[in-house]
Design a protein around this motif. Structure first.
Motif: not given
Length: 211
Positions: A99-100, A102-104, A107, A135-136, A139
């Motif tokens: 998740w980090t 691909t996502t966090l 962003a 977004r951050c 998240l």
């Protein structure tokens, strides 16, 4: 002895060095990338044809990609310390590590840190920065909810989940940006700040990266 190629101010290098510190391993780190250059050299491309840091050498093994390196170190030297031997517990940590990636990190590091801090004021794309900040907030609020009933992302113990996501926190809390109210993330950050390996390898001034 382990050898790591990569500058100390790279967040991906910091994940690897933090892991090495937690495991108490001997390591030589070689400055390369950023102001040190060298990523396009023939010698470095022989280690990593992508020309990116970090790179780890452990005897005859050469490995790149920070999360792969962290998993290797934990599997080879951690004895379940940061990466559980139980498949279900291990999967929980893996989930947050992915998740980090691909996502966090896209962003925050890609959108906010690069867009705001590493870009000169006259060249900043404020609509993109504002969108990344929004977004951050979403998240980190998600993380705050998760951390409301546990001290670390995957449960009661520090794991590779915290290595991946927690490496973003020093910059998130020291940049001059607007942040959501995140009491549980702040508590998590303070727990990490109390770990000598986090303090040594993540809490590093990043003035040299200012755009």
């Amino acid at each position: 002895m382990l050898t790591v190629w990569g500058r100390a101010t790279s967040v991906n290098v910091q994940k690897v060095m933090w892991t090495i510190g937690e495991l108490g391993l001997a390591c030589q780190r070689i400055d390369i990338g950023g102001r040190f250059g060298g990523l396009a050299s023939t010698e470095f491309r022989a280690l990593n044809p992508n020309g990116l840091i970090p790179v780890l050498k452990d005897e005859n093994l050469v490995l790149w990609e920070s999360h792969a390196i962290v998993r290797y170190l934990c599997a080879q030297y951690g004895s379940g310390q940061l990466w559980a031997t139980d498949a279900r517990v291990r999967a929980e940590a893996d989930k947050w590590m992915e998740w980090t990636a691909t996502t966090l990190q896209p962003a925050f590091t890609g959108g906010v840190f690069w867009g705001f801090y590493r870009t000169s004021p006259q060249q900043r794309n404020w609509p993109a920065i504002t969108a990344a900040l929004t977004r951050c907030k979403e998240l980190f609020t998600l993380l705050d909810d998760v951390l409301s009933d546990r001290p670390y992302l995957a449960g009661e113990q520090l794991s590779i989940a915290d290595i991946a996501a927690g490496a973003q926190l020093y910059r998130y809390f020291t940049l001059d940006i607007e942040r959501a109210d995140l009491p549980h993330v702040e508590d998590w950050y303070q727990r990490l700040c109390g770990r000598p390996a986090f303090a040594a390898h993540v809490m590093i001034p990043y003035d040299e990266l200012r755009g």
